[in-house]
Design a protein around this motif. Structure first.
Motif, PDB file in Angstrom:
ATOM      1  N   SER A 344       0.771  -1.472   0.292  1.00  0.00           N
ATOM      2  CA  SER A 344      -0.022  -0.052  -0.015  1.00  0.00           C
ATOM      3  C   SER A 344       1.329   0.728  -0.003  1.00  0.00           C
ATOM      4  O   SER A 344       0.720   2.016  -0.568  1.00  0.00           O
ATOM      5  N   VAL A 345       2.408   1.453   0.265  1.00  0.00           N
ATOM      6  CA  VAL A 345       3.360   2.168   0.707  1.00  0.00           C
ATOM      7  C   VAL A 345       3.676   2.281  -0.859  1.00  0.00           C
ATOM      8  O   VAL A 345       4.094   3.470  -1.131  1.00  0.00           O
ATOM      9  N   SER A 346       4.304   0.892  -0.879  1.00  0.00           N
ATOM     10  CA  SER A 346       5.436   1.221  -1.734  1.00  0.00           C
ATOM     11  C   SER A 346       5.252   1.215  -3.181  1.00  0.00           C
ATOM     12  O   SER A 346       5.005   2.467  -3.963  1.00  0.00           O
ATOM     13  N   LEU A 347       3.772   1.179  -3.801  1.00  0.00           N
ATOM     14  CA  LEU A 347       3.108   0.624  -5.062  1.00  0.00           C
ATOM     15  C   LEU A 347       2.407   2.477  -4.445  1.00  0.00           C
ATOM     16  O   LEU A 347       2.685   3.127  -5.797  1.00  0.00           O
ATOM     17  N   THR A 348       1.819   3.408  -3.870  1.00  0.00           N
ATOM     18  CA  THR A 348       1.425   4.578  -3.946  1.00  0.00           C
ATOM     19  C   THR A 348       2.615   5.613  -4.883  1.00  0.00           C
ATOM     20  O   THR A 348       2.153   6.641  -5.125  1.00  0.00           O
ATOM     21  N   ILE A 349       3.510   5.298  -3.466  1.00  0.00           N
ATOM     22  CA  ILE A 349       4.711   6.472  -3.556  1.00  0.00           C
ATOM     23  C   ILE A 349       5.378   6.310  -5.392  1.00  0.00           C
ATOM     24  O   ILE A 349       5.582   6.944  -5.733  1.00  0.00           O
ATOM     25  N   SER A 350       5.413   4.952  -5.721  1.00  0.00           N
ATOM     26  CA  SER A 350       5.597   4.106  -7.223  1.00  0.00           C
ATOM     27  C   SER A 350       4.555   5.279  -8.333  1.00  0.00           C
ATOM     28  O   SER A 350       5.238   6.223  -9.148  1.00  0.00           O
ATOM     29  N   MET A 351       3.345   5.080  -7.829  1.00  0.00           N
ATOM     30  CA  MET A 351       2.797   5.621  -9.091  1.00  0.00           C
ATOM     31  C   MET A 351       2.527   7.273  -8.208  1.00  0.00           C
ATOM     32  O   MET A 351       2.469   7.831  -9.406  1.00  0.00           O
ATOM     33  N   VAL A 352       3.100   7.623  -7.473  1.00  0.00           N
ATOM     34  CA  VAL A 352       2.852   9.223  -7.690  1.00  0.00           C
ATOM     35  C   VAL A 352       3.798   9.824  -8.273  1.00  0.00           C
ATOM     36  O   VAL A 352       4.574  10.513  -8.844  1.00  0.00           O
ATOM     37  N   LEU A 353       5.190   8.963  -7.833  1.00  0.00           N
ATOM     38  CA  LEU A 353       6.399   8.878  -8.288  1.00  0.00           C
ATOM     39  C   LEU A 353       6.164   8.783 -10.390  1.00  0.00           C
ATOM     40  O   LEU A 353       6.780   9.465 -11.353  1.00  0.00           O
ATOM     41  N   VAL A 354       5.809   8.147 -11.379  1.00  0.00           N
ATOM     42  CA  VAL A 354       5.234   8.234 -12.419  1.00  0.00           C
ATOM     43  C   VAL A 354       4.216   9.106 -13.326  1.00  0.00           C
ATOM     44  O   VAL A 354       4.664   9.971 -13.873  1.00  0.00           O
ATOM     45  N   GLY A 355       3.506   9.746 -12.312  1.00  0.00           N
ATOM     46  CA  GLY A 355       2.483  10.914 -12.252  1.00  0.00           C
ATOM     47  C   GLY A 355       3.715  12.477 -12.275  1.00  0.00           C
ATOM     48  O   GLY A 355       3.214  12.795 -13.183  1.00  0.00           O
ATOM     49  N   PHE A 356       4.455  11.975 -11.624  1.00  0.00           N
ATOM     50  CA  PHE A 356       5.176  13.380 -11.431  1.00  0.00           C
ATOM     51  C   PHE A 356       6.093  13.584 -12.383  1.00  0.00           C
ATOM     52  O   PHE A 356       6.765  14.411 -12.696  1.00  0.00           O
TER      53      PHE A 356
END
Length: 536
Positions: A344-356
Motif C-alpha cells: 500500500s505504501v510502496s506502490l502508491t509512492i511509485s505511482m506518484v513518481l510516475v505521475g510527477f
C-alpha cells in the motif's frame, strides 16, 4: 549451470533460501523470453516512422501495430495460464516460443500495413503463452521465500527495462539494418531459447487444475477489441457517430458480461477470491494505469524525438535510456524492500513518481532540446521500476503457489489492458490536438498564395502531422512550397509540441489520480478485506 540448492527444509516447510537444481538457468531463460516479448511491445516505436513512410500508413494503422500485439496479451494471458497449470508450464512456454519466433520471421517479410497488423496479433498470442508460464515457472524453481523475492526482483528489473528499452534497441537496429530488423532479431534468439528450454527446463503441472474458461476469454478479448477499435476510429469518423457509439456500447456489454460470468462460472479464468484480498484492488489500479500512462507515452515521445527534433532512430533510443536504466536499477532494491514495506505504501509512492515524472516532462516548447525531458524521465523511471517489481511480487501473494500462473497472468492482463487503452486513447488525443492546431495555422497562412495548399495536398499534410510525422512531413511537399517551408515547419513543430504536452499532461493527472484512488482502495481493503496477504 549453477544454482543454489536447499540445505534444510526447517520445521516442515521450505528453507527461505531454497531453489531447485537448474533454477538459475530457468531464471535466465524466463527473463530472456520475457525481455524479448516485452521489448516487442515498444521496439516498433523506432520503426514507426519508416513503416508509415513505406506503407503510407495512417495513425490508425500505426496504432494497430502496437495494439494488435497488446490485445492478445491482455485477453489471452489468463486463458493460457490455466492451460499451463493443467497441461504443463514448460509445454505452453515452448509453444509460445514457437509461435512468437515464427510470427516474427513472417513480420520481417510483411508487404503491407494490414499484413503487419494481422501478424502482430499472432505474435501477441505467442507472447501471451510465454508471459502466462513465466512466474509459475519461477515460483516452482524458487520455493524459498527469500530466494523467490530475489528472483522476482531480477525478473521485475527485466520487465521494467525491456518495455522502455525497446526504442533503444529498435533504434540501433533500424539505423543499421532497416525496420524489418526489429522483428528479425527475435528469430535467432527465439530458436536458441526453444532448443535450450526443450532440453533443460523442468516441467511443472498443477494436479487437478481448473478447466479452461473459453467463454470468459472470448468476452474479455471481444470487449477490449471493440473498445480499442472505437478509440482508434473516433477521430476519423466522429465520436458521436453510430459506428463509434455502437462499438463503445458493444465493449461495455461484453466487459460487463465477462465480469458477471466470472462470478457464475464453475471454473472462471479469473479467481474472484483474489479480489477479496487486501491490496488487490490497489495493485490492479496501479498495474493498469502505469501501463496506460508512462509505458504508452514512450511511443509518442519517440515519434516526437525523431520526427520533430530530427534524431535518427538510434539517437532517439539513446535519449530514452534514462527511463530504462533508472527502472532497471530501481527494480531489485524495490523488490527487496517489499519484505519490510507494505504494498500500500510502496506502490502508491511509485505511482506518484510516475505521475510527477510525466508532469516534469510536460511543458515542452518549440526549440527545447531533449534535455527538457531528462528530469522527468529519471523520476518516472524510478516509479516504473518500483511498480514492475513490487506488483509481480504482490501477484504471488494473492494466491497459493499452485495458482501462481493465474495470479501473475491476472496482473499481466491489467498491464496489457492499460497499454492497449493508453496507446489508443493517448494516440487519439495526440492526433486530435496536432490536427486541430495545424489546421488553424494553415488557415492563417491562406492569405499567402505561396502557402495555399491544394485540397488533396492539405488533407495528406494534416493527416501526416496527426500521425506523428512532425516536421519531416514538410520535406515531402511539392517543390512549389519550398518558399514557405520555414513557416510550415514552425506550424508543424508547434502542433507536435502541443500534442505531446497534451498526452503528458493527461498522463500526469491520470497517474496522480490513480495514486490517490489506489491509496483509498488499499485503506478500504485493510479495513474490510482479508488482511492476511496485505504485505509480502
Amino acid at each position: 549451470m549453477s544454482s543454489t540448492t536447499a540445505t534444510s527444509a526447517g520445521r516442515g516447510g521450505v528453507d527461505k533460501q531454497a531453489t531447485i537444481p537448474g533454477a538459475t538457468l530457468c531464471l535466465v531463460m524466463v527473463c530472456m523470453a520475457n525481455f524479448m516479448l516485452l521489448l516487442d511491445a515498444t521496439i516498433v516505436t523506432a520503426a514507426l516512422a519508416d513503416i508509415r513512410s513505406e506503407f503510407d500508413a495512417t495513425i490508425g494503422g500505426l496504432q494497430w501495430v502496437i495494439d494488435a500485439y497488446s490485445l492478445p496479451l491482455a485477453g489471452l494471458s489468463l486463458t493460457f495460464a490455466v492451460l499451463a497449470d493443467r497441461h504443463g508450464r514448460k509445454r505452453v512456454f515452448l509453444a509460445g516460443l514457437a509461435v512468437f519466433t515464427g510470427s516474427s520471421l513472417a513480420l520481417a517479410l510483411s508487404t503491407s500495413i494490414a499484413m503487419l497488423d494481422v501478424l502482430r496479433a499472432v505474435q501477441g498470442i505467442g507472447a501471451a503463452m510465454l508471459f502466462a508460464a513465466a512466474l509459475p515457472l519461477l515460483a516452482v524453481a524458487y520455493p524459498g521465500r527469500e530466494a523467490r523475492l530475489k528472483a522476482i526482483g531480477i525478473y521485475g528489473a527485466v520487465i521494467a527495462s525491456a518495455t522502455v528499452a525497446g526504442p533503444v534497441v529498435g533504434g540501433a537496429l533500424v539505423t543499421a539494418f532497416g525496420w524489418r530488423a526489429v522483428f528479425l532479431i527475435n528469430v535467432p534468439v527465439g530458436a536458441v531459447l526453444l532448443v535450450l528450454a526443450y532440453l533443460r527446463m523442468p516441467e511443472s503441472v498443477k494436479p487437478g487444475g481448473r478447466r479452461t474458461d473459453w467463454l470468459g476469454s472470448v468476452l474479455l478479448t471481444g470487449g477490449l477489441l471493440a473498445g480499442v477499435f472505437a478509440l482508434i476510429r473516433g477521430n476519423s469518423v466522429g465520436w458521436t457517430s453510430a459506428e463509434i457509439l455502437g462499438l463503445l456500447g458493444a465493449a461495455a456489454v461484453l466487459l460487463i458480461a465477462f465480469l458477471v460470468w466470472q462470478f457464475r462460472a464453475a471454473d472462471p479464468m479469473f479467481d474472484v477470491a483474489m479480489a477479496r484480498k487486501a491490496g488487490f484492488a490497489g495493485t490492479a489500479i496501479v498495474s493498469t494505469v502505469y501501463a496506460a500512462t508512462i509505458m504508452a507515452t514512450v511511443t509518442y515521445l519517440g515519434l516526437y524525438l525523431m520526427n520533430t527534433l530530427g534524431y535518427t532512430p538510434l539517437q532517439m533510443g539513446l535519449r530514452l535510456v534514462p527511463i530504462s536504466l533508472t527502472a532497471f536499477l530501481t527494480a531489485p532494491p524495490a523488490a527487496a524492500l517489499s519484505k519490510r514495506v507494505p504494498i500500500s505504501v510502496s506502490l502508491t509512492i511509485s505511482m506518484v513518481l510516475v505521475g510527477f515524472g510525466m508532469w516534469l516532462m510536460s511543458g515542452i516548447a518549440v526549440g527545447d532540446s531533449w534535455l527538457h525531458f531528462l528530469p522527468g524521465m529519471i523520476v518516472a523511471g524510478i516509479g516504473l521500476g518500483g511498480i514492475a517489481s513490487i506488483s509481480n511480487a504482490a501477484a504471488l501473494s494473492f494466491a497459493p503457489e499452485e495458482n501462481a500462473g493465474m495470479a501473475s497472468a491476472t496482473f499481466g492482463t491489467f498491464r496489457q489492458v492499460g497499454l492497449a487503452i493508453g496507446i489508443a486513447g493517448l494516440g487519439a488525443l495526440f492526433s486530435h490536438t496536432a490536427i486541430d492546431r495545424v489546421q488553424r495555422d494553415i488557415d492563417l497562412l491562406q492569405n499567402d498564395s505561396r502557402a495555399q495548399l491544394p485540397g488533396g495536398v492539405r488533407e495528406q499534410f494534416v493527416d501526416a502531422v496527426g500521425s506523428g510525422a512532425g516536421s519531416s512531413v514538410v520535406h515531402s511537399l511539392p517543390p512549389q512550397f519550398e518558399a514557405t517551408a520555414g513557416r510550415l515547419t514552425e506550424s508543424v513543430d508547434s502542433a507536435s509540441a502541443d500534442a505531446l504536452n497534451s498526452i503528458l499532461g493527461v498522463g500526469a493527472v491520470a497517474g496522480l489520480a490513480a495514486a490517490v484512488v489506489a491509496a483509498i482502495a488499499f485503506a478500504l481493503g485493510r479495513r474490510f478485506g482479508d488482511t492476511s496477504e496485505s504485505t509480502h
